[in-house]
Design a protein around this motif. Structure first.
Motif, PDB file in Angstrom:
ATOM      1  N   HIS A 143     -22.045  10.203  21.786  1.00 19.48           N
ATOM      2  CA  HIS A 143     -22.436  10.685  20.463  1.00 19.48           C
ATOM      3  C   HIS A 143     -23.213  11.999  20.551  1.00 19.48           C
ATOM      4  N   TYR A 144     -24.085  12.101  21.538  1.00 20.55           N
ATOM      5  CA  TYR A 144     -24.895  13.316  21.683  1.00 20.55           C
ATOM      6  C   TYR A 144     -24.018  14.519  22.003  1.00 20.55           C
ATOM      7  N   THR A 171     -20.782  14.826  21.449  1.00 20.06           N
ATOM      8  CA  THR A 171     -19.885  15.082  20.316  1.00 20.06           C
ATOM      9  C   THR A 171     -20.607  15.841  19.211  1.00 20.06           C
ATOM     10  N   ALA A 172     -21.799  15.365  18.846  1.00 22.97           N
ATOM     11  CA  ALA A 172     -22.553  15.996  17.760  1.00 22.97           C
ATOM     12  C   ALA A 172     -23.032  17.395  18.123  1.00 22.97           C
ATOM     13  N   SER A 173     -23.324  17.607  19.401  1.00 15.16           N
ATOM     14  CA  SER A 173     -23.877  18.896  19.826  1.00 15.16           C
ATOM     15  C   SER A 173     -22.822  19.959  20.085  1.00 15.16           C
ATOM     16  N   GLU A 214     -17.871  19.446  13.118  1.00 14.44           N
ATOM     17  CA  GLU A 214     -18.035  18.233  12.320  1.00 14.44           C
ATOM     18  C   GLU A 214     -16.687  17.755  11.820  1.00 14.44           C
TER      19      GLU A 214
END
Length: 229
Positions: free
Chosen positions: A208-209, A211-213, A217
């Motif tokens: 998740h980290y 992907t989000a970074s 989006e």
């Protein structure tokens, strides 16, 4: 005469194979003994003599195979860096990158691999970190492996850039740093060893980290498009 020569050649091949197998067994025994000695006594107190005695080999055998205690530590690190599978983790990672076409799948697979490798390699990396405070040889070894890890993360970051996967505004340098943090012993130490996270939870967090970074989006239709200037 020809038959005698054939027998000699056959025996030499057999002896060579036997020596190689014995060397492999000795190496494995030394690494198992070193892992226990280092884990129980620490780097400074564990000795080559004690490792050799537990492994059932001579001190000379340890030095010939690894060059000394620091060499044994590096061999343990490289063994664990390969992960738990029959194929080294870095080879599986590169093969997956070529096989997968969706960046979020790549991130998920990297999350799993990061957790797998971290669970094995973190103890020896933490031992290196502690020993490096007072031992120059270990300090040099730690610097070497951290440099190797940074190069590997830059390799991944450039792949993301070349594929067009990076979110707008994220440079290769920033992506390298984010991947470097995710693969650090310190992150695993904090969340798993100190906070008691399970390995699947850690893998999910890393996924998740990253992907989000790093990735654009998502919208219901797919990655969010950048507004025109």
């Amino acid at each position: 005469m020809e038959r005698n020569l054939e027998n000699v050649k056959s025996k030499r091949r057999y002896n060579s194979t036997g020596r190689l197998e014995q060397a492999r067994q000795n190496r494995d025994a030394i690494l198992r003994a070193a892992e226990r000695q280092l884990g129980e006594r620490g780097y400074a107190s564990a000795t080559v003599a004690a490792i050799a005695a537990e492994a059932g080999v001579s001190v000379e055998t340890v030095y010939k195979a690894f060059g000394g205690k620091a060499g044994v530590v590096r061999a343990l690190y490289e063994r664990d860096l390969a992960g738990a599978g029959s194929v080294p983790a870095y080879e599986r990672s590169d093969a997956m990158r070529e096989r997968e076409s969706h960046p979020r799948t790549v991130m998920r697979e990297w999350g799993f691999l990061t957790a797998e490798v971290a669970s094995l390699v973190t103890p020896i990396r933490l031992l290196m970190r502690a020993a490096a405070v007072t031992d120059q040889e270990m300090a040099s070894l730690l610097a070497d492996i951290e440099d190797e890890r940074l190069k590997r993360m830059r390799h991944h970051a450039r792949y993301l850039k070349d594929r067009g996967y990076l979110r707008e505004g994220v440079s290769v340098g920033e992506a390298t740093d984010i991947l470097w943090v995710c693969s650090s012993a310190e992150l695993y130490e904090l969340l798993v060893l100190k906070r008691g996270w399970s390995l699947p939870r850690f893998a999910q967090y890393v996924t998740h980290y990253m992907t989000a970074s790093l990735l654009p989006e998502m919208t219901q239709e797919g990655p969010a498009e950048t507004a025109p200037a």
